[in-house]
Design an enzyme around this catalytic site. Structure first.
Site, PDB file in Angstrom:
ATOM      1  N   SER A 169     -48.787  52.018 -23.291  1.00 36.16           N
ATOM      2  CA  SER A 169     -48.218  51.197 -24.364  1.00 36.16           C
ATOM      3  C   SER A 169     -46.839  50.666 -23.986  1.00 36.16           C
ATOM      4  CB  SER A 169     -48.124  52.013 -25.657  1.00 36.16           C
ATOM      5  OG  SER A 169     -47.208  53.085 -25.507  1.00 36.16           O
ATOM      6  N   SER A 196     -51.682  55.032 -27.523  1.00 36.72           N
ATOM      7  CA  SER A 196     -50.320  55.417 -27.919  1.00 36.72           C
ATOM      8  C   SER A 196     -49.708  54.424 -28.903  1.00 36.72           C
ATOM      9  CB  SER A 196     -49.426  55.557 -26.675  1.00 36.72           C
ATOM     10  OG  SER A 196     -49.997  56.418 -25.722  1.00 36.72           O
ATOM     11  N   ASP A 319     -47.785  62.812 -25.366  1.00 36.40           N
ATOM     12  CA  ASP A 319     -46.855  63.766 -24.767  1.00 36.40           C
ATOM     13  C   ASP A 319     -46.958  65.139 -25.417  1.00 36.40           C
ATOM     14  OD1 ASP A 319     -45.890  61.990 -22.891  1.00 36.40           O
ATOM     15  OD2 ASP A 319     -44.287  61.262 -24.178  1.00 36.40           O
ATOM     16  N   LYS A 418     -34.967  65.809 -16.910  1.00 31.18           N
ATOM     17  CA  LYS A 418     -35.442  64.448 -17.180  1.00 31.18           C
ATOM     18  C   LYS A 418     -35.283  64.083 -18.648  1.00 31.18           C
ATOM     19  CE  LYS A 418     -39.276  61.395 -15.968  1.00 31.18           C
ATOM     20  NZ  LYS A 418     -39.379  60.555 -17.149  1.00 31.18           N
TER      21      LYS A 418
END
Length: 433
Positions: A169, A196, A319, A418
């Protein structure tokens, strides 16, 4: 290689203040840079991904001032970066690489975009193909359809743009944020099923906050009217990261609780907030306020049930769905996670990586192109298993939950930088022996 040994812990309870949302942070940074005026951003995520975006914006001539550890002042460029030639290294930050590719293609400049080796394995061809439809001139520097990229000055002519919706996406989000810069009406037509979707909703909401409207016809057609300019809203507070909330909420569901996360709740605009629906389906006790969520194990229920397996469509929570994979080891029965094809092109091939590490712990795992099926072992989880993290922050955070059942070693724990540099400090603060 560095590692972190997590001892067996019997209980999870406490309160966590979440870091800012990665998805919102990088969108807000880019839109602030493109807007007229100066934007003050509070609770911006401090991480490698946002650092890559900030560094890139500075190299493109955007004035960035940090007032303290929780506020940034971004002075926008009114839709045109002053620097017309730059070499940008964006690490493995998809939320920086994809939108910047789209925006820079409309900047009439000469830019090189590159990243770490894994970034060069993550496809970008669908976005490049879409940008070429409006006149962008983009060259693949190594392999067709993959970074690194070279962007050349080009005459842009907005038109109907066809883009595939089944890979990422972020391609659509990048296009949406870039097209207002052309000043003319444009229409995006999505080919296939858009994955997504909540992330696209998030993009449209953030654009509206900066004064640009997008018209949506179902999930198949998006219209960006012409003559729109991004205007700074003045001040923005980034809400907590819903994906990051999933690890703590899962810990509460597995190991007693209550565990409360502050900074995200019922009013969230993030799709991963729906992770709590999966936990509730597994039997966890969930309470929510406007900006907080609390989870407890099923034992708080009058029926005394334990966590149970689920069959769950994860299209809206790609996620946070990873957290369900490790939570499944503490549930009775076989859990099936569906619509996770996007895992293949994330920081690592997450379907393969997750399958490999779950099997080390004794689980039976079946996987396919877009699903994962997990059956926990009849015997206790294999103690002191060494978990490889594949330079993937979410692998490290997901497998920290194993310590709620057995001691575990996490290789390369610093990969969490990250998106959540102090994750393990916050995790150990709410877990107790």
């Amino acid at each position: 290689m560095e590692w972190l040994d997590l001892p067996l812990v019997r209980c999870a309870a406490g309160k966590v203040r979440l870091p800012g949302s990665k998805s919102i942070s990088n969108r807000v940074l880019l839109l602030s840079a493109l807007a007229e005026g100066t934007t003050t951003i509070s609770n911006l995520l401090e991480s490698d991904d946002t650092g890559r975006m900030l560094d890139a914006l500075k190299m493109l001539g955007v004035a960035v001032t940090r007032t303290d550890e929780d506020q940034y002042l971004i002075t926008g460029c009114s839709g045109r970066f002053s620097v017309k030639e730059a070499d940008l290294f964006l690490g493995n930050a998809g939320t920086a690489f994809r939108p910047l590719t789209a925006v820079l293609s409309l900047m009439h400049g000469h830019y090189h975009l590159s990243g770490v080796p894994r970034m060069h394995e993550r496809p970008i061809g669908d976005l490049v193909d879409a940008l070429r439809q409006v006149g962008a001139v983009i060259t693949y520097l190594e392999r067709e359809h993959f970074p690194p990229l070279e962007i050349h000055p080009a005459a842009i002519h907005p038109a109907d743009i066809l883009i595939n919706g089944n890979i990422s996406s972020q391609f659509l989000s990048g296009l949406l944020m870039a097209l207002p810069l052309a000043g003319e009406p444009a229409t995006i037509i999505v080919n296939g099923t858009l994955i997504s979707q909540p992330y696209v909703t998030l993009t449209i909401a953030q654009m509206a906050y900066f004064g640009v409207q997008v018209e949506r016809e179902s999930w198949l057609r998006f219209i960006v009217p012409g003559n729109q300019i991004y205007h700074s809203p003045g001040k923005i507070v980034v809400e907590g990261d819903a994906s990051s909330a999933s690890y703590f909420l899962a810990a509460g569901a597995i190991a007693g609780g209550p565990v409360r996360v502050d900074g995200v709740g019922r009013d969230s605009c993030q799709g991963d907030i729906r992770f709590v629906e999966a936990l509730e389906a597994m039997g966890a006790c969930i309470k929510m306020g406007s900006d907080w969520i609390e989870s407890s194990a099923p034992g708080c229920r009058s029926d005394g049930k334990v966590l149970k397996a689920i069959d769950f469509d994860c299209n809206h929570i790609p996620d946070a769905a990873m957290t369900l994979a490790t939570t499944a080891l503490f549930a009775q029965g076989t859990t099936t996670l569906r619509n996770i094809a996007s895992w293949r092109v994330k920081e690592t091939d997450r379907i393969t990586a997750m399958s490999t590490e779950l099997r080390k712990l004794g689980a039976q795992v079946e996987s396919g192109d877009d699903f994962l099926r997990i059956t926990p072992p009849d015997d206790p989880l294999v103690a002191n298993t060494v978990i490889d993290t594949y330079d993937d922050h979410r692998m490290a955070m997901c497998f920290s939950l194993i310590s709620l059942g057995t001691p575990v070693r996490i290789n390369d724990p610093h990969c969490v930088a990250k998106t959540f540099p102090d994750y393990f400090e916050k995790f150990t603060a709410i877990t107790h022996q």
